[in-house]
Write a protein that holds these residues in place. Structure first.
Motif, PDB file in Angstrom:
ATOM      1  N   ILE A  51     -14.871 -32.612  69.946  1.00  0.00           N
ATOM      2  CA  ILE A  51     -15.035 -33.275  68.670  1.00  0.00           C
ATOM      3  C   ILE A  51     -16.291 -34.218  68.993  1.00  0.00           C
ATOM      4  O   ILE A  51     -16.175 -35.297  69.587  1.00  0.00           O
ATOM      5  N   SER A  52     -17.347 -33.946  68.191  1.00  0.00           N
ATOM      6  CA  SER A  52     -18.456 -34.804  68.450  1.00  0.00           C
ATOM      7  C   SER A  52     -18.584 -35.633  67.077  1.00  0.00           C
ATOM      8  O   SER A  52     -18.337 -35.331  65.949  1.00  0.00           O
ATOM      9  N   SER A  53     -18.955 -36.952  67.509  1.00  0.00           N
ATOM     10  CA  SER A  53     -18.938 -38.026  66.356  1.00  0.00           C
ATOM     11  C   SER A  53     -20.113 -39.042  66.441  1.00  0.00           C
ATOM     12  O   SER A  53     -20.654 -39.371  67.568  1.00  0.00           O
ATOM     13  N   VAL A  54     -20.312 -39.497  65.158  1.00  0.00           N
ATOM     14  CA  VAL A  54     -21.384 -40.532  65.224  1.00  0.00           C
ATOM     15  C   VAL A  54     -20.880 -41.506  64.204  1.00  0.00           C
ATOM     16  O   VAL A  54     -20.411 -41.346  63.334  1.00  0.00           O
ATOM     17  N   SER A  55     -21.235 -42.864  64.436  1.00  0.00           N
ATOM     18  CA  SER A  55     -20.867 -44.027  63.815  1.00  0.00           C
ATOM     19  C   SER A  55     -19.708 -44.359  63.199  1.00  0.00           C
ATOM     20  O   SER A  55     -18.811 -44.286  63.730  1.00  0.00           O
ATOM     21  N   LEU A 142     -16.868 -36.531  72.154  1.00  0.00           N
ATOM     22  CA  LEU A 142     -18.083 -37.041  72.433  1.00  0.00           C
ATOM     23  C   LEU A 142     -18.682 -38.061  71.546  1.00  0.00           C
ATOM     24  O   LEU A 142     -18.945 -37.693  70.421  1.00  0.00           O
ATOM     25  N   PHE A 143     -18.890 -39.153  71.782  1.00  0.00           N
ATOM     26  CA  PHE A 143     -19.217 -40.199  71.205  1.00  0.00           C
ATOM     27  C   PHE A 143     -20.735 -40.445  71.295  1.00  0.00           C
ATOM     28  O   PHE A 143     -21.207 -40.715  72.325  1.00  0.00           O
ATOM     29  N   THR A 144     -21.440 -40.247  70.106  1.00  0.00           N
ATOM     30  CA  THR A 144     -22.885 -39.856  70.220  1.00  0.00           C
ATOM     31  C   THR A 144     -23.668 -41.187  69.733  1.00  0.00           C
ATOM     32  O   THR A 144     -23.288 -41.774  68.557  1.00  0.00           O
ATOM     33  N   ASP A 225     -27.446 -46.904  66.881  1.00  0.00           N
ATOM     34  CA  ASP A 225     -26.423 -45.987  66.078  1.00  0.00           C
ATOM     35  C   ASP A 225     -26.827 -44.630  66.303  1.00  0.00           C
ATOM     36  O   ASP A 225     -28.036 -44.043  66.252  1.00  0.00           O
ATOM     37  N   GLY A 226     -25.812 -43.620  66.611  1.00  0.00           N
ATOM     38  CA  GLY A 226     -26.239 -42.188  66.685  1.00  0.00           C
ATOM     39  C   GLY A 226     -27.073 -41.632  65.702  1.00  0.00           C
ATOM     40  O   GLY A 226     -27.587 -40.638  65.719  1.00  0.00           O
ATOM     41  N   ASN A 231     -27.556 -38.014  62.371  1.00  0.00           N
ATOM     42  CA  ASN A 231     -26.305 -38.327  61.992  1.00  0.00           C
ATOM     43  C   ASN A 231     -25.235 -37.653  61.447  1.00  0.00           C
ATOM     44  O   ASN A 231     -24.384 -37.686  61.192  1.00  0.00           O
ATOM     45  N   MET A 232     -25.405 -36.242  61.827  1.00  0.00           N
ATOM     46  CA  MET A 232     -24.309 -35.204  61.676  1.00  0.00           C
ATOM     47  C   MET A 232     -23.458 -35.031  63.118  1.00  0.00           C
ATOM     48  O   MET A 232     -22.661 -34.284  62.917  1.00  0.00           O
TER      49      MET A 232
END
Length: 400
Positions: A51-55, A142-144, A225-226, A231-232
């Motif tokens: 699981i990849s993530s942003v903001s 995965l925190f981006t 901010d990722g 942003n996706m």
């Protein structure tokens, strides 16, 4: 199992099922909560490899990780504590995080701390204080964030921190919290100054950037901010994923009247960022529809959904979800870390649930076999007149 080294594509896809949660402040957190509710009913959260993530997506991912740590689901089974997860997310997003950190910043003992540091502190208290090493083995979280020095996406995960240009730290990660990773991913500019990665340059190994200048830069890495870079949240997973599910709460590009030169200076990078985002979306959809994909590796399957979509767009005549007009209102809800009302929260969750459901059913039917019938989380918030009333002024509303 996908790794952040997947920036170097392999000849074939071996990454399994992956999920990407976009940025978009608390709007994203709540929209993704709805999407995850449906994915959980289908047993897909525990099935996912990464699981990849942003903001705002990373805030949701931190809450999800905390729930999975507390009660690990069986392979392919739903989380049994999903209701507790929902309660935690609602409590967090109904709380004015922005006002709290601004008030704390005014206190003399916090003058030397950045706003992003204070966000991390709040997330430690309200979500989890556990370190990265406590994250589940599967799915791989995965925190981006965005590396402001090397201009690429920076990843926090259970077993590695860094990026392919600067290099990776692979040991001693118990000193970095999940909350810090989420805060680094969510410290959107210009409100939040870049955040210290809590990694020394000498600890980063294997980076592509070489030479004395690159080494000096490693000692001064700062994170934003990722969404500044992606942003996706696609980059860490889409080159090796076999099936990719993308939940996007980024919202539409806003129109803007002529407001003079100063406004235009800000508008230029906004337009360039919108172009990059549009190109990513086109490439992603083309990758689902054709054999080629990122890195030219064939065989990517999956689907994409966002806040501006509506169910009839996927299946003509479907009337289960919100109309096109209501979806447009939802897509314009603000993207800050302000307090969200009960109506805003439940409407966003309903929408995420219903759009994820139809996207999976139509675009990835192999994941929808024997799917339980969708049950709208909050049917009392489906009446369009009530929704319009709740969302009136929601694009600009502020709670001080």
């Amino acid at each position: 199992m996908p790794t952040t080294d997947s920036v170097i594509p392999t000849a074939r896809r071996t990454g399994g099922l992956c999920l990407a949660l976009s940025g978009g402040g608390f709007r994203a957190t709540l929209f993704h909560l709805g999407s995850l509710r449906r994915l959980n009913e289908l047993g897909l959260i525990a099935t996912a490899a990464a699981i990849s993530s942003v903001s705002g997506g990373s805030i949701m991912a931190a809450c999800l990780a905390d729930a999975m740590i507390a009660s690990p689901p069986g392979p392919g089974k739903p989380l049994v504590n999903f209701d507790a997860l929902v309660a935690k997310v609602h409590a967090l997003t109904s709380y004015n995080l922005r006002r709290t950190i601004l008030l704390k910043k005014a206190e003399p003992w916090h003058w030397k701390r950045s706003l992003a540091d204070l966000v991390a502190q709040e997330l430690e208290q309200r979500v989890t204080s556990l370190p990265l090493t406590a994250l589940p083995d599967r799915p791989r979280f995965l925190f981006t964030a965005t590396d402001m020095v090397f201009g690429v996406d920076w990843i926090y995960s259970k077993d590695m921190v860094g990026d392919y240009q600067a290099g990776y730290k692979r040991a001693g990660l118990d000193s970095i919290t999940i909350a810090h990773a989420a805060a680094a991913s969510a410290c959107f500019p210009p409100v939040f100054a870049p955040l210290d990665p809590l990694v020394k340059g000498s600890e980063l190994i294997g980076g592509a950037a070489r030479g004395p200048e690159a080494d000096q830069c490693r000692d001064r890495i700062r994170l934003s901010d990722g969404g500044v870079y992606d942003n996706m949240g696609l980059e860490p997973v889409w080159k090796n994923a076999e099936t990719l599910l993308v939940s996007d709460a980024g919202g539409p590009f806003e129109l803007s009247r002529d407001r003079g030169t100063i406004a235009d200076i800000k508008r230029y990078p906004d337009i360039m960022g919108n172009q990059a985002l549009a190109l990513r979306k086109r490439w992603l959809i083309a990758s689902f529809e054709k054999a080629g994909g990122p890195g030219s590796a064939p065989g990517l399957t999956g689907t994409y959904w966002d806040t501006g979509l509506y169910r009839a767009r996927y299946a003509n005549g479907d009337s289960l979800g919100y109309s096109k007009e209501i979806a447009s209102l939802i897509s314009h809800i603000r993207t800050d870390l302000d307090a969200f009302s009960d109506g805003e929260a439940r409407i966003l969750e309903n929408h995420g649930y219903l759009i994820a459901d139809i996207a999976l059913e139509v675009r990835v039917p192999s994941l929808y076999v024997d799917a339980p019938k969708p049950i709208i989380p909050y049917p009392e918030w489906m009446a369009e007149s009530r929704v319009r009333e709740a969302l009136e002024g929601s694009s600009t509303r502020r709670y001080y």
